[in-house]
Design a protein around this motif. Structure first.
Motif, mmCIF file in Angstrom:
data_model
loop_
_atom_site.group_PDB
_atom_site.id
_atom_site.type_symbol
_atom_site.label_atom_id
_atom_site.label_comp_id
_atom_site.label_asym_id
_atom_site.label_seq_id
_atom_site.Cartn_x
_atom_site.Cartn_y
_atom_site.Cartn_z
ATOM 1 N N THR A 12 0.816 -1.212 0.000
ATOM 2 C CA THR A 12 0.000 0.000 0.000
ATOM 3 C C THR A 12 0.848 1.260 0.000
ATOM 4 O O THR A 12 0.343 2.354 -0.213
ATOM 5 C CB THR A 12 -0.943 0.035 1.218
ATOM 6 O OG1 THR A 12 -0.153 -0.091 2.400
ATOM 7 C CG2 THR A 12 -1.968 -1.075 1.150
ATOM 8 N N LEU A 13 2.136 1.120 0.262
ATOM 9 C CA LEU A 13 3.051 2.261 0.246
ATOM 10 C C LEU A 13 4.090 2.038 -0.847
ATOM 11 O O LEU A 13 4.676 0.966 -0.959
ATOM 12 C CB LEU A 13 3.752 2.413 1.597
ATOM 13 C CG LEU A 13 2.828 2.714 2.767
ATOM 14 C CD1 LEU A 13 3.577 2.626 4.071
ATOM 15 C CD2 LEU A 13 2.213 4.089 2.615
ATOM 16 N N GLU A 30 1.646 -1.681 4.946
ATOM 17 C CA GLU A 30 1.637 -0.788 6.094
ATOM 18 C C GLU A 30 2.321 -1.411 7.315
ATOM 19 O O GLU A 30 3.060 -0.741 8.031
ATOM 20 C CB GLU A 30 0.181 -0.416 6.416
ATOM 21 C CG GLU A 30 0.038 0.785 7.299
ATOM 22 C CD GLU A 30 -1.409 1.248 7.391
ATOM 23 O OE1 GLU A 30 -1.827 1.526 8.520
ATOM 24 O OE2 GLU A 30 -2.090 1.326 6.350
ATOM 25 N N ARG A 34 5.622 0.023 9.279
ATOM 26 C CA ARG A 34 5.665 0.351 10.714
ATOM 27 C C ARG A 34 6.835 -0.349 11.399
ATOM 28 O O ARG A 34 7.511 0.241 12.226
ATOM 29 C CB ARG A 34 4.355 -0.050 11.377
ATOM 30 C CG ARG A 34 3.282 0.963 11.190
ATOM 31 C CD ARG A 34 2.181 0.827 12.238
ATOM 32 N NE ARG A 34 1.243 1.900 12.079
ATOM 33 C CZ ARG A 34 0.147 1.852 11.346
ATOM 34 N NH1 ARG A 34 -0.154 0.751 10.703
ATOM 35 N NH2 ARG A 34 -0.641 2.892 11.240
ATOM 36 N N ILE A 40 3.780 6.825 8.001
ATOM 37 C CA ILE A 40 2.733 6.518 7.036
ATOM 38 C C ILE A 40 1.827 7.733 6.845
ATOM 39 O O ILE A 40 1.311 8.284 7.812
ATOM 40 C CB ILE A 40 1.915 5.295 7.510
ATOM 41 C CG1 ILE A 40 2.885 4.119 7.604
ATOM 42 C CG2 ILE A 40 0.767 5.012 6.580
ATOM 43 C CD1 ILE A 40 2.354 2.953 8.343
#
Length: 174
Positions: A12-13, A30, A34, A40
């Motif tokens: 997603t990133l 994600e 982390r 984020i």
């Protein structure tokens, strides 16, 4: 697209890093972000351009990047607003316009790192930029001519002189 770290969750990133013209892309989820300590976007403590700049401004390990004859970054202080270089590196913004002058020795390496150059040349519009491009080319040739003269490379200088004259002649004919 799957996360490049865990291979389990969807990425997603998406990060793009360009170093010396070489582009590298990272696609992570994600959770992995982390775990790696990445910030984020859209979350509390999310991505900030100031945090990005802080990473570029960190020359602290054994004064790496310190220019000889300059104060260590933690001792640099703007005499107008009182901001220290350390404060600037944490927040990524100057306190006043005088900070440019007081932190000048530290900024060129930063600009080179961020932009790849220390001189802004801008972009030239394709339709109406022909004249500007021509003048820029002529200026570059004149600078090179001066360098050749200083280096006593007179044959190369003569060739450049002739090239400049030809370009100027063509410009006046238009």
């Amino acid at each position: 697209m799957q996360c490049q770290e865990c291979g389990k969750r969807p990425a997603t990133l998406h990060f793009t890093k360009i170093v010396n013209g070489e582009k590298t892309e990272f696609h992570i989820c994600e959770s992995c972000a982390r775990e790696k300590g990445e910030l984020i976007p859209g979350t509390s403590g999310g991505f900030s351009i100031h945090n990005l700049l802080s990473g570029f401004l960190d020359f602290s390990p054994a004064n790496k990047g310190l220019i000889s004859g300059t104060k260590p970054p933690e001792h640099l202080r703007c005499e107008e607003c009182g901001m220290t270089y350390s404060q600037f590196s944490k927040i990524g913004r100057f306190g006043c316009s005088s900070c440019y002058k007081y932190f000048n020795d530290r900024l060129d390496p930063l600009f080179k790192k961020v932009h790849g150059n220390t001189v802004h040349v801008g972009k030239i519009p394709k339709r109406s930029g022909g004249h500007i491009q021509f003048k820029r080319k002529l200026d570059n040739l004149r600078q090179e001519l001066q360098q050749r003269i200083v280096q006593e490379e007179f044959e190369a200088a003569a060739a450049l002189r002739d090239q400049i004259r030809e370009l100027e002649k063509n410009m006046s004919a238009e």
